[in-house]
Design an enzyme around this catalytic site. Structure first.
Site, PDB file in Angstrom:
ATOM      1  N   ALA A  10       0.834  -1.205   0.000  1.00 54.68           N
ATOM      2  CA  ALA A  10       0.000   0.000   0.000  1.00 54.68           C
ATOM      3  C   ALA A  10       0.866   1.251   0.000  1.00 54.68           C
ATOM      4  CB  ALA A  10      -0.909  -0.005   1.227  1.00 54.68           C
ATOM      5  N   GLY A  12       2.367   2.656  -2.750  1.00 56.64           N
ATOM      6  CA  GLY A  12       2.465   3.350  -4.044  1.00 56.64           C
ATOM      7  C   GLY A  12       1.962   4.785  -4.006  1.00 56.64           C
ATOM      8  N   ARG A  16      -2.328   7.991 -10.559  1.00 47.10           N
ATOM      9  CA  ARG A  16      -3.462   8.098 -11.487  1.00 47.10           C
ATOM     10  C   ARG A  16      -4.755   8.541 -10.801  1.00 47.10           C
ATOM     11  NH1 ARG A  16      -2.101   2.170 -13.747  1.00 47.10           N
ATOM     12  NH2 ARG A  16      -1.038   2.121 -11.729  1.00 47.10           N
ATOM     13  N   GLN A  72       8.348   1.401   3.150  1.00 47.86           N
ATOM     14  CA  GLN A  72       9.148   1.388   1.919  1.00 47.86           C
ATOM     15  C   GLN A  72       9.548   2.847   1.678  1.00 47.86           C
ATOM     16  OE1 GLN A  72       6.993   0.851  -1.737  1.00 47.86           O
ATOM     17  NE2 GLN A  72       8.763   0.058  -2.844  1.00 47.86           N
ATOM     18  N   GLY A  77       8.515   0.375  -6.803  1.00 45.36           N
ATOM     19  CA  GLY A  77       7.752  -0.700  -7.439  1.00 45.36           C
ATOM     20  C   GLY A  77       7.333  -1.813  -6.483  1.00 45.36           C
ATOM     21  N   ASP A 102      -5.206  -1.960  -3.612  1.00 51.53           N
ATOM     22  CA  ASP A 102      -6.240  -1.339  -4.453  1.00 51.53           C
ATOM     23  C   ASP A 102      -7.170  -2.363  -5.108  1.00 51.53           C
ATOM     24  OD1 ASP A 102      -4.509  -2.389  -6.319  1.00 51.53           O
ATOM     25  OD2 ASP A 102      -4.124  -0.506  -7.373  1.00 51.53           O
ATOM     26  N   GLU A 154       3.843  -6.927 -18.243  1.00 49.75           N
ATOM     27  CA  GLU A 154       3.099  -5.709 -17.926  1.00 49.75           C
ATOM     28  C   GLU A 154       2.700  -4.997 -19.215  1.00 49.75           C
ATOM     29  OE1 GLU A 154       2.091  -4.663 -14.772  1.00 49.75           O
ATOM     30  OE2 GLU A 154       2.746  -6.707 -14.398  1.00 49.75           O
ATOM     31  N   ASN A 169      -3.442 -10.584 -14.653  1.00 44.78           N
ATOM     32  CA  ASN A 169      -2.952 -10.798 -13.298  1.00 44.78           C
ATOM     33  C   ASN A 169      -3.735  -9.897 -12.347  1.00 44.78           C
ATOM     34  OD1 ASN A 169      -1.269 -11.265 -11.041  1.00 44.78           O
ATOM     35  ND2 ASN A 169       0.031  -9.512 -11.599  1.00 44.78           N
ATOM     36  N   ASN A 227      -7.184   2.229  -9.976  1.00 42.39           N
ATOM     37  CA  ASN A 227      -6.075   3.132 -10.231  1.00 42.39           C
ATOM     38  C   ASN A 227      -6.544   4.562 -10.432  1.00 42.39           C
ATOM     39  OD1 ASN A 227      -4.043   1.072 -10.199  1.00 42.39           O
ATOM     40  ND2 ASN A 227      -4.873   0.400 -12.156  1.00 42.39           N
TER      41      ASN A 227
HETATM   42  C1  UD1 Z   1      -0.184  -4.280 -10.804  1.00 43.92           C
HETATM   43  C2  UD1 Z   1       0.554  -5.483 -11.419  1.00 43.92           C
HETATM   44  C3  UD1 Z   1      -0.229  -5.956 -12.650  1.00 43.92           C
HETATM   45  C4  UD1 Z   1      -1.642  -6.323 -12.248  1.00 43.92           C
HETATM   46  C5  UD1 Z   1      -2.328  -5.164 -11.531  1.00 43.92           C
HETATM   47  C6  UD1 Z   1      -3.628  -5.650 -10.914  1.00 43.92           C
HETATM   48  C7  UD1 Z   1       2.929  -5.131 -10.951  1.00 43.92           C
HETATM   49  C8  UD1 Z   1       4.242  -4.744 -11.508  1.00 43.92           C
HETATM   50  N1  UD1 Z   1       1.901  -5.081 -11.791  1.00 43.92           N
HETATM   51  O1  UD1 Z   1      -0.156  -3.213 -11.734  1.00 43.92           O
HETATM   52  O2  UD1 Z   1       0.400  -7.108 -13.198  1.00 43.92           O
HETATM   53  O3  UD1 Z   1      -2.390  -6.683 -13.387  1.00 43.92           O
HETATM   54  O4  UD1 Z   1      -1.512  -4.655 -10.459  1.00 43.92           O
HETATM   55  O5  UD1 Z   1      -4.376  -4.606 -10.383  1.00 43.92           O
HETATM   56  O6  UD1 Z   1       2.855  -5.515  -9.780  1.00 43.92           O
HETATM   57  N2  UD1 Z   1       3.091  -0.410  -4.495  1.00 43.92           N
HETATM   58  C9  UD1 Z   1       3.935  -0.262  -3.432  1.00 43.92           C
HETATM   59  N3  UD1 Z   1       5.169   0.303  -3.656  1.00 43.92           N
HETATM   60  C10 UD1 Z   1       5.565   0.718  -4.886  1.00 43.92           C
HETATM   61  C11 UD1 Z   1       4.684   0.580  -5.956  1.00 43.92           C
HETATM   62  C12 UD1 Z   1       3.456  -0.005  -5.741  1.00 43.92           C
HETATM   63  O7  UD1 Z   1       3.622  -0.616  -2.298  1.00 43.92           O
HETATM   64  O8  UD1 Z   1       6.694   1.209  -4.985  1.00 43.92           O
HETATM   65  C13 UD1 Z   1       1.767  -0.985  -4.267  1.00 43.92           C
HETATM   66  C14 UD1 Z   1       0.659  -0.023  -4.608  1.00 43.92           C
HETATM   67  O9  UD1 Z   1       0.317   0.769  -3.476  1.00 43.92           O
HETATM   68  C15 UD1 Z   1      -0.483  -0.946  -5.047  1.00 43.92           C
HETATM   69  C16 UD1 Z   1       0.254  -2.173  -5.552  1.00 43.92           C
HETATM   70  O10 UD1 Z   1       1.592  -2.092  -5.101  1.00 43.92           O
HETATM   71  O11 UD1 Z   1      -1.310  -1.310  -3.968  1.00 43.92           O
HETATM   72  C17 UD1 Z   1       0.224  -2.283  -7.081  1.00 43.92           C
HETATM   73  O12 UD1 Z   1       0.792  -1.119  -7.639  1.00 43.92           O
HETATM   74  P1  UD1 Z   1       0.127  -0.379  -8.879  1.00 43.92           P
HETATM   75  O13 UD1 Z   1       0.972   0.759  -9.244  1.00 43.92           O
HETATM   76  O14 UD1 Z   1      -1.298  -0.116  -8.601  1.00 43.92           O
HETATM   77  O15 UD1 Z   1       0.287  -1.521  -9.987  1.00 43.92           O
HETATM   78  P2  UD1 Z   1      -0.532  -1.705 -11.340  1.00 43.92           P
HETATM   79  O16 UD1 Z   1       0.066  -0.832 -12.372  1.00 43.92           O
HETATM   80  O17 UD1 Z   1      -1.968  -1.591 -11.101  1.00 43.92           O
HETATM   81 CA    CA Z   2      -3.236  -1.047  -9.337  1.00 44.71          CA
END
Ligand code: UD1
Ligand code: CA
Length: 419
Positions: A10, A12, A16, A72, A77, A102, A154, A169, A227
């Site tokens: 959580a 990120g 968006r 983090q 990522g 999310d 991705e 995914n 998102n």
């Molecule tokens: C991600 C998946 C994708 C999947 C989709 C489903 C990856 C690389 N991609 O993409 O394959 O189809 O979710 O909804 O995982 N987060 C962190 N730290 C970071 C970045 C992200 O904790 O540095 C957390 C975010 O808060 C979020 C989750 O990881 O809860 C996913 O990140 P997000 O940027 O939403 O990934 P998607 O692009 O949706």
């Molecule tokens: Ca997402």
């Protein structure tokens, strides 16, 4: 459930969403989206859950006390986010359920099945996928000719051919602890997105010969990742409908589910009918055989007994209503207690707020409040009292049992006499 710990990512930036507030706190049907996932995780009996927080961490922490937290520092990522939890799992040897904050619509049964499949198949990782008509934005599941999952690509890195794949995914995985932490460091920095993708670990497992399982679910709604505000509205709609279905299955008639919103904590008796454009908020109680709406707004603290009719444009807050009362048109009652068999005339308003305090209004059994009355609280209206149309009953000028009052300010026109 034994030997499993949940990690929810959580941290990120939620770019968006275009928001000043952290994404996990954006509300879906009046509750922070993360609350749904957490309660689903608790409901399957996973006792330990850890949140990986970064962006907006203090605000999120304030909302979810009692959950372990890992920070983090830089949002590099989902792969990096999992890696920050390494220390936390130093001495742990069980399974790790990794979820994204999310995805609030995941169901309890689905997570249970995912864990079961993982354990039965003795996989190093088991992921959750679904086929959707519009896969844009999600990671695509790549399978070999035998149908085994071999990697996730991705959207940003997908070829035109891969973009056509509609199995996506969802972002829920069960890992064996050692398999995860022995290989997460091999995830490379993705230059196009400037992130470490957790999803790259699937290909790494495949190359290392670690068995990969996948549970494909049928319902695309469950996999919705939020998102942007558009998806937020979509999730809101789905949750609203799911809650209404529960009420309907329990014996409540909802005339127009499209325009009705009921909080899941409300309690509504069987054979009550909810008319269109009605909003029922947190902790509201409605008894059996009532009619509510159209256009009624029942706010927290409202408790309605059996056989009550609440009609058009009526707003109630912290108000208790006894059996057989009618409040049918354009009325506001706040901090009010009504006995039984009371009629509230159209356009009646309680003035419960004097600028400093919220004050109470009490109305006794059998009272008849004429149209357009104003009751300035604190005030008590006696049993069987009658208020003439347009009366303004001023503060502390209590109306005795059976009396008829009229005028502005309301004066006694007839003492007692109404049986
Ligand atoms: C991600 C998946 C994708 C999947 C989709 C489903 C990856 C690389 N991609 O993409 O394959 O189809 O979710 O909804 O995982 N987060 C962190 N730290 C970071 C970045 C992200 O904790 O540095 C957390 C975010 O808060 C979020 C989750 O990881 O809860 C996913 O990140 P997000 O940027 O939403 O990934 P998607 O692009 O949706
Ligand atoms: Ca997402």
């Amino acid at each position: 459930m034994q030997n499993i710990t949940c990690v929810i990512l959580a941290a990120g930036r939620g770019t968006r969403m275009k928001s000043d507030f952290p994404k996990p706190l954006h509300k879906v049907h009046d509750r922070p989206m993360l609350e749904y996932l957490l309660s689903t995780v608790y409901s399957i009996g996973i006792s330990r859950t850890v949140l990986v927080l970064g962006h907006g961490r203090d605000e999120i922490k304030g909302h979810f006390k009692g959950v372990d937290i890992i920070v983090q520092k830089k949002q590099l990522g989902s792969g990096d986010a999992v890696n920050t939890a390494r220390q936390y799992f130093k001495r742990y040897r069980g399974d790790i359920l990794v979820l994204y904050a999310d995805t609030p619509l995941l169901k309890q049964e689905t997570l249970k099945k995912l864990i079961e499949k993982h354990r039965k198949g003795n996989y190093g990782v088991t992921l959750l996928s679904v086929k959707v008509p519009e896969p844009a934005g999600y990671g695509r599941i790549i399978r070999d000719p035998q149908g085994n999952v071999i990697r996730i690509v991705e959207e940003k890195d997908a070829t035109l051919y891969e973009k056509e794949i509609c199995e996506i995914n969802i972002g829920a995985y069960v890992f064996k602890r050692n398999a995860l932490f022995d290989h997460i460091n091999s995830v490379c920095f993705n230059r196009s997105k400037k992130e470490y993708y957790l999803t790259d670990i699937i290909n790494i497992f495949n190359i290392a010969g670690i068995p990969i399982g996948a549970l494909v679910i049928d319902d695309p709604e469950e996999g919705l990742g939020i998102n942007s505000r558009v998806e937020l509205a979509g999730a809101n709609e789905i949750i609203r409908r799911r809650i209404l279905e529960q009420f309907m299955l329990a014996g409540v008639t909802v005339i127009d589910p499209q325009t009705t919103s009921i909080d899941r904590s409300a309690r509504i008796g069987r054979d009550t009918i909810i008319y269109p454009h009605t909003v029922i908020e947190r902790d509201v109680v409605v008894g059996r055989y009532c009619q509510i709406g159209p256009f009624a707004h029942l706010r927290p603290g409202t408790e309605i007994a059996e056989h009550v009719e609440i009609g058009n444009y009526v707003e109630l807050v912290r108000t208790k209503i006894g059996r057989y009362c009618k409040v049918k048109h354009k009325t506001y009652l706040g901090d009010t207690t009504l006995g039984e068999h009371i009629n509230i005339g159209a356009g009646t308003i309680t003035a419960n707020y004097d600028g400093k305090n919220k004050n109470k209004t009490m109305i006794g059994d059998g009272a008849f409040i004429g149209v357009g009355c104003i009751l300035i609280a604190p005030v008590r209206i006696g049993k069987r009292a009658v208020l003439g149309a347009g009366s303004v009953v001023t503060k502390n000028h209590h109306v005795p049992d059976g009396a008829t009052v009229v005028g502005i300010p309301a004066k006694i026109f007839k003492k007692g006499g109404r049986a």
